[in-house]
Design an enzyme around this catalytic site. Structure first.
Site, PDB file in Angstrom:
ATOM      1  N   LYS A   1      45.682  44.454  55.881  1.00 18.89           N
ATOM      2  CA  LYS A   1      45.666  45.893  56.143  1.00 18.89           C
ATOM      3  C   LYS A   1      44.525  46.260  57.096  1.00 18.89           C
ATOM      4  O   LYS A   1      44.713  47.038  58.029  1.00 18.89           O
ATOM      5  CB  LYS A   1      45.546  46.648  54.818  1.00 18.89           C
ATOM      6  CG  LYS A   1      46.793  46.514  53.962  1.00 18.89           C
ATOM      7  CD  LYS A   1      46.644  47.112  52.582  1.00 18.89           C
ATOM      8  CE  LYS A   1      45.861  46.200  51.658  1.00 18.89           C
ATOM      9  NZ  LYS A   1      45.863  46.628  50.258  1.00 18.89           N
TER      10      LYS A   1
ATOM     11  N   ASP B   1      52.510  43.223  52.098  1.00 19.94           N
ATOM     12  CA  ASP B   1      51.481  43.319  51.059  1.00 19.94           C
ATOM     13  C   ASP B   1      51.939  44.173  49.893  1.00 19.94           C
ATOM     14  O   ASP B   1      51.649  43.863  48.743  1.00 19.94           O
ATOM     15  CB  ASP B   1      50.183  43.896  51.637  1.00 19.94           C
ATOM     16  CG  ASP B   1      49.118  44.042  50.553  1.00 19.94           C
ATOM     17  OD1 ASP B   1      48.751  43.001  49.977  1.00 19.94           O
ATOM     18  OD2 ASP B   1      48.689  45.171  50.271  1.00 19.94           O
TER      19      ASP B   1
ATOM     20  N   ARG C   1      52.582  40.445  42.204  1.00 17.99           N
ATOM     21  CA  ARG C   1      51.393  39.796  41.630  1.00 17.99           C
ATOM     22  C   ARG C   1      51.004  40.470  40.322  1.00 17.99           C
ATOM     23  O   ARG C   1      50.604  39.815  39.365  1.00 17.99           O
ATOM     24  CB  ARG C   1      50.223  39.836  42.626  1.00 17.99           C
ATOM     25  CG  ARG C   1      50.397  38.829  43.763  1.00 17.99           C
ATOM     26  CD  ARG C   1      49.399  39.085  44.878  1.00 17.99           C
ATOM     27  NE  ARG C   1      48.027  38.968  44.410  1.00 17.99           N
ATOM     28  CZ  ARG C   1      46.994  39.547  44.998  1.00 17.99           C
ATOM     29  NH1 ARG C   1      47.170  40.310  46.073  1.00 17.99           N
ATOM     30  NH2 ARG C   1      45.778  39.380  44.518  1.00 17.99           N
TER      31      ARG C   1
ATOM     32  N   HIS D   1      34.911  47.607  53.745  1.00 21.37           N
ATOM     33  CA  HIS D   1      35.728  47.371  52.554  1.00 21.37           C
ATOM     34  C   HIS D   1      34.852  47.011  51.373  1.00 21.37           C
ATOM     35  O   HIS D   1      34.005  46.121  51.471  1.00 21.37           O
ATOM     36  CB  HIS D   1      36.734  46.246  52.779  1.00 21.37           C
ATOM     37  CG  HIS D   1      37.610  46.050  51.576  1.00 21.37           C
ATOM     38  ND1 HIS D   1      38.699  46.843  51.323  1.00 21.37           N
ATOM     39  CD2 HIS D   1      37.519  45.196  50.527  1.00 21.37           C
ATOM     40  CE1 HIS D   1      39.249  46.477  50.184  1.00 21.37           C
ATOM     41  NE2 HIS D   1      38.554  45.478  49.669  1.00 21.37           N
TER      42      HIS D   1
ATOM     43  N   SER E   1      45.547  40.077  51.187  1.00 19.71           N
ATOM     44  CA  SER E   1      45.941  41.446  50.885  1.00 19.71           C
ATOM     45  C   SER E   1      44.979  42.439  51.527  1.00 19.71           C
ATOM     46  O   SER E   1      45.386  43.390  52.200  1.00 19.71           O
ATOM     47  CB  SER E   1      45.977  41.636  49.367  1.00 19.71           C
ATOM     48  OG  SER E   1      46.241  42.981  49.040  1.00 19.71           O
TER      49      SER E   1
END
Lengths: 436, 436
Positions: A187, A161, A168, A82, A183
């Site tokens: 996932k 999410d 948000r 990520h 968040s």
């Protein structure tokens, strides 16, 4: 007073919430029994009061469990990566096939561009025919046959999410480390990877411009992933200039193909090796970073990585001939060069603004319904620390068929590069700022 | 990012908002262009980050201007009073006619019961025929002819407050001094009084149980009212026990009539004199508190105050014969005495719980559609500091026709009174805790 109002009052007053209270919140967000105004008040209270590591983990796990969770155990070790997002960051496109080429399965779920940053899915979709919305069965088949898959988030994964993210965005509660952590990780954890490597960007083109904030987020990500029983590691890397030379979509695919074929810019290669070595070690294929890098470099040099990328493209419905002939990718219909007005040394690149200008050119969406022009983008010729002579190019604008830059566009792009007299000290970040 | 999201982010990060930003918020709340989730996030950010005096004033004035504002200047000096709410607090019922009797016009806009506290409008409506929803013209006529009026808030005054109050109730954002200040004052200022006296309650039956919080709220109320060009003063008074002896609706009217006729409990009289003297001085009728109290006491002693109350009742459609014969008010159909299980000294009264038990008996509403039983209530016989013998009554439960207390009701009411061995020191608050 409903039970959830009690929870809101407790968080407002700075109390540490229990796992049960947080689970109640996520359940209510998922099934719609907690209305938007209560969810918004909760998010703002979290922004103002923060969350402990235990609360962040509870939130992450509850969000993960709000939808489908994938069991990838039949594939053995599966790696994921990520990045917190940047300008010109195409590392995933290279890393997934490279890992598969050296024997590490890579099942990566990627995102779209956000704000001033590009998105892996948008880049991949510049390849004619490439599909990122794959049924779960195709994802498994690709992991088995090709060793990697690059897909988008499906609606069934972490639905809490999606609702929270939309809230948000309109309630000023995006910039919160516990909310960002939950968040991202909900996932990643739901899609079942065995190990995750985090690339947390810092500098003027990162969401966490300050290294201290990047460190706090990075540590929360690594700790929470480990608390969920996954292997996790990560790096803080520089985003005070674009990564690589290409910023856009088709041109970033082309640059990825060059690196997979053993060429390509040094900073992109270094980023891929940094993150890839962690996963090769996590997979147990090599003991140390040095041998892991050797293994990865070999697969870039001998064509194996590029071969996997071609098979991945075919597996996801795309035209793999782009690997042999990148000119088959969408191509610009015009080019404009932005040159240095004075000679000297580039001391800074306004990376966030470069990203925003790329969006303006059609590389990303300002509104949900905008259509991307995959052929548009920039070639960055000079970065902080580079010397430039008067009249030499700083950046080339590549104009896709729909790109309509306005009269001030080139001047604004020129202003993103600070050129100072030769000899001025440059305080650019090192590419690898620190290990998390 | 919309402008309002920028405001949310600024408040979230602790910045002081400008008058323009706050006005934009109130405008959006009033016309509905700011959705509930954004308003809720704003309210929570204010709870967590607080507001400066200037921000609180901006919010108050913007909310005041969100609807109709009344110009009462043709009436000359008009007094108003606000209590933060308590159990057995019927001071407004006495104060309005008493002030009118001594030559101070009193135009008071009152509220319904809230939480564990009673409401002036609910008490007044125990008088057969009494109407609290009066057209503006009737309000003016009453001020002219009777010298006082006691009415409810109309929908056209401070509509922003109604929407925000409903949101605060479900988002855990009730307990915020700037939000409470703006809610109270926007209505008081809109209805045009020349001077306001604030009675801020403290102790275990008050919304601000801690004196420090009561002081902060009280000062904010006084300062903000003065910033709006009104005369303002106030007191912090004790609510660690019910005020007076009657808790309910019809019985509180009866107690008010007794005080207006020169009798009634000493603590209620003292509260009325404390608040009334401030307004007599503010009106310029007396120079000091002492002479103001003398003037007020005289009107209680000689029947003028009670006479005004009778005319007020007639003017608002009610049966003024209750002033001569309070038995014409709704009457209980049964009584139960809760007696001390042991002799000793009462060291504490759980005032909030007494209020909640009164609501349970039908004195107030737990839900919007509940119907009040005006004949139900309590007579408080012992308060902190009082000596009680075993078997002597602590409190009498008055049962209206619809009151259905359950099996544990009397035991729970008994438990509200702490009786300790004789000689145990009692730490009750003085009635007038401090001047604001």
């Amino acid at each position: 007073m409903s039970l959830f109002v009690r929870t809101l009052v407790r968080k407002r007053d700075g109390a540490e919430l229990t796992e049960g209270e947080i689970a109640e919140f996520v359940r209510g967000v998922t099934d719609g029994t907690i209305p938007d105004e209560q969810a918004a008040a909760f998010l703002m209270a979290v922004c103002c009061r923060g969350m402990t590591t235990a609360e962040t983990a509870s939130l992450t796990f509850a969000m993960m469990r709000s939808g489908e969770t994938w069991d990838l155990s039949r594939h053995g070790f599966v790696a994921d990566k990520h990045s917190t997002g940047g300008v010109g960051d195409k590392a995933t496109l290279v890393l997934a096939p490279l890992l598969a080429a050296v024997g590490v399965k890579a099942g990566m779920m990627s995102g779209r561009g956000l704000g001033h940053t590009g998105g892996t899915l948008d880049k991949l979709e510049a390849i004619p025919g490439f599909r990122t919305a794959l049924p779960r069965g195709d994802f498994d088949r690709l992991l088995e046959t090709v060793g990697c898959a690059l897909v988008g988030q499906t609606d069934s994964v972490a639905p809490a999410d999606r609702r929270l993210y939309a809230l948000r965005d309109v309630t000023g509660t995006v910039e919160s480390i516990p909310l960002i952590t939950a968040s991202i990780l909900s996932k990643k954890l739901a899609t079942g990877a065995s190990a995750v490597v985090f690339d947390v960007k810092t500098g003027n083109g990162a969401f966490m411009a300050e290294t201290g904030d990047a460190r706090t987020l990075g540590r929360a990500l690594v700790e929470t992933a480990r608390a969920a029983g996954r292997k996790a590691s990560g790096w803080i890397t520089a985003m005070d200039r674009p990564l690589g030379e290409a910023v856009g979509n088709a041109n970033e695919v082309e640059e990825s193909i060059r690196l997979l074929g053993g060429e390509g810019p040094a900073d992109l290669r270094e980023t891929v090796l940094l993150l890839g070595a962690d996963l090769v070690v996590a997979a147990g294929l090599e003991k140390g970073e040095k041998s892991a890098r050797t293994r990865l470099n070999a697969a870039l040099a001998d064509g194996r990585a590029l071969d996997v990328f071609a098979r991945l493209i075919r597996g996801q419905g795309g035209d793999s001939s782009v690997c042999d002939d990148p000119r088959r990718l969408p191509r610009p219909v015009g080019r404009r060069t932005v040159a240095a007005a004075e000679g000297g040394v580039v001391t800074a690149a306004a990376t966030r603004e470069i990203g925003l200008l790329a969006i303006e050119l059609g590389c990303g969406r300002r509104n949900k319904h905008d259509v991307i022009d995959p052929a548009s983008g920039f070639r960055i010729h000079r970065k902080p620390g580079d010397v430039v002579a008067k009249g030499e190019p700083l950046v080339t604008v590549e104009l896709g068929p729909t790109a309509k830059p306005n009269a001030t566009f080139e001047a604004r792009l020129h202003a993103c590069f600070t050129v100072s007299p030769a000899g001025t000290p440059v305080s650019a970040l090192p590419l690898a700022v620190e290990r998390l």
